[in-house]
Design a protein around this motif. Sequence first.
Motif, PDB file in Angstrom:
ATOM      1  N   ARG A  49      40.138  34.765  40.526  1.00  0.00           N
ATOM      2  CA  ARG A  49      39.037  35.376  41.277  1.00  0.00           C
ATOM      3  C   ARG A  49      37.725  35.129  40.547  1.00  0.00           C
ATOM      4  O   ARG A  49      37.653  35.217  39.322  1.00  0.00           O
ATOM      5  CB  ARG A  49      39.270  36.866  41.420  1.00  0.00           C
ATOM      6  CG  ARG A  49      38.168  37.549  42.189  1.00  0.00           C
ATOM      7  CD  ARG A  49      38.545  38.968  42.566  1.00  0.00           C
ATOM      8  NE  ARG A  49      37.464  39.648  43.219  1.00  0.00           N
ATOM      9  CZ  ARG A  49      36.928  39.325  44.381  1.00  0.00           C
ATOM     10  NH1 ARG A  49      37.401  38.302  45.056  1.00  0.00           N
ATOM     11  NH2 ARG A  49      35.942  40.004  44.898  1.00  0.00           N
ATOM     12  N   ASP A  51      33.388  35.948  40.659  1.00  0.00           N
ATOM     13  CA  ASP A  51      32.289  36.735  41.226  1.00  0.00           C
ATOM     14  C   ASP A  51      31.151  35.835  41.660  1.00  0.00           C
ATOM     15  O   ASP A  51      30.461  36.112  42.636  1.00  0.00           O
ATOM     16  CB  ASP A  51      31.784  37.758  40.198  1.00  0.00           C
ATOM     17  CG  ASP A  51      32.842  38.794  39.866  1.00  0.00           C
ATOM     18  OD1 ASP A  51      33.556  39.226  40.800  1.00  0.00           O
ATOM     19  OD2 ASP A  51      32.971  39.152  38.689  1.00  0.00           O
ATOM     20  N   THR A  52      30.956  34.767  40.926  1.00  0.00           N
ATOM     21  CA  THR A  52      29.920  33.793  41.256  1.00  0.00           C
ATOM     22  C   THR A  52      30.600  32.518  41.720  1.00  0.00           C
ATOM     23  O   THR A  52      31.393  31.936  40.975  1.00  0.00           O
ATOM     24  CB  THR A  52      29.059  33.485  40.016  1.00  0.00           C
ATOM     25  OG1 THR A  52      28.531  34.705  39.508  1.00  0.00           O
ATOM     26  CG2 THR A  52      27.938  32.525  40.356  1.00  0.00           C
ATOM     27  N   PRO A  53      30.322  32.058  42.938  1.00  0.00           N
ATOM     28  CA  PRO A  53      30.988  30.848  43.425  1.00  0.00           C
ATOM     29  C   PRO A  53      30.593  29.620  42.610  1.00  0.00           C
ATOM     30  O   PRO A  53      29.463  29.527  42.134  1.00  0.00           O
ATOM     31  CB  PRO A  53      30.499  30.711  44.868  1.00  0.00           C
ATOM     32  CG  PRO A  53      29.451  31.715  45.078  1.00  0.00           C
ATOM     33  CD  PRO A  53      29.386  32.619  43.894  1.00  0.00           C
ATOM     34  N   TYR A  95      39.000  31.754  44.055  1.00  0.00           N
ATOM     35  CA  TYR A  95      38.636  32.394  45.320  1.00  0.00           C
ATOM     36  C   TYR A  95      37.649  33.519  45.054  1.00  0.00           C
ATOM     37  O   TYR A  95      37.491  33.996  43.937  1.00  0.00           O
ATOM     38  CB  TYR A  95      39.871  32.939  46.031  1.00  0.00           C
ATOM     39  CG  TYR A  95      40.505  34.126  45.330  1.00  0.00           C
ATOM     40  CD1 TYR A  95      40.206  35.424  45.739  1.00  0.00           C
ATOM     41  CD2 TYR A  95      41.371  33.943  44.263  1.00  0.00           C
ATOM     42  CE1 TYR A  95      40.772  36.509  45.081  1.00  0.00           C
ATOM     43  CE2 TYR A  95      41.942  35.025  43.604  1.00  0.00           C
ATOM     44  CZ  TYR A  95      41.634  36.309  44.012  1.00  0.00           C
ATOM     45  OH  TYR A  95      42.172  37.381  43.370  1.00  0.00           O
ATOM     46  N   ASP A  96      36.960  33.931  46.126  1.00  0.00           N
ATOM     47  CA  ASP A  96      36.149  35.141  46.091  1.00  0.00           C
ATOM     48  C   ASP A  96      36.420  35.904  47.384  1.00  0.00           C
ATOM     49  O   ASP A  96      37.424  35.629  48.046  1.00  0.00           O
ATOM     50  CB  ASP A  96      34.657  34.828  45.866  1.00  0.00           C
ATOM     51  CG  ASP A  96      34.040  33.953  46.945  1.00  0.00           C
ATOM     52  OD1 ASP A  96      34.582  33.883  48.076  1.00  0.00           O
ATOM     53  OD2 ASP A  96      32.996  33.339  46.665  1.00  0.00           O
ATOM     54  N   ASP A  97      35.570  36.819  47.748  1.00  0.00           N
ATOM     55  CA  ASP A  97      35.826  37.633  48.943  1.00  0.00           C
ATOM     56  C   ASP A  97      35.876  36.818  50.230  1.00  0.00           C
ATOM     57  O   ASP A  97      36.472  37.250  51.219  1.00  0.00           O
ATOM     58  CB  ASP A  97      34.764  38.723  49.098  1.00  0.00           C
ATOM     59  CG  ASP A  97      34.920  39.822  48.064  1.00  0.00           C
ATOM     60  OD1 ASP A  97      36.032  39.967  47.503  1.00  0.00           O
ATOM     61  OD2 ASP A  97      33.928  40.537  47.807  1.00  0.00           O
TER      62      ASP A  97
END
Length: 183
Positions: A49, A51-53, A95-97
Amino acid sequence: MTPTLRRFLLLLLVSTSILSGSDTVIPETQEVPAYRMERGYKPEITAIRVDTPPKIDGHLDEEIWRTAPVGGPLIQNNPVPGQPMLQPSEFRVAYDDNFIYVALWHWDSEPDKLVARYMRRDDSMRPDDYSILVFDTFNDERNGYWFRVNPNGARQDGSISNNTTLNTQWDGIWDAKTQVTDY
């Protein structure tokens, strides 16, 4: 469409690394364990995961790609199905949200033989060197989505139905950037 696929977006980061020079460090081609060839085996990878793409530019030098678990060893489909890749290849997933990010590295000991002719979206790319990612988003081993990209960054995608129908008219929302470099 299932809720998970309402906003299906794949951001594909691809780097094709071309070898040159005698001091190039290249990963060893890994032996494919026998259990990987057994019927019913489902490969897995741990996605990390973020937080910053990551930046989608074909340069895979960000921290995320140094720390994410390496996927593989990869198995070729062509020219000899079910055999280890002839040249080392690796991938990592994050991945992120909202998005899935995939980074691919391909090394080639004969860069002068790299084939990359196509540049437009949805061109066939059949004679080109390319990578295909297939996502079994329904977890039924029959339906899903596939994404193909060549060293030029040309993209092609489609949906797969019942393991028999490939719909290349399906156009997903995704991006790919490639970089052919000396490693």
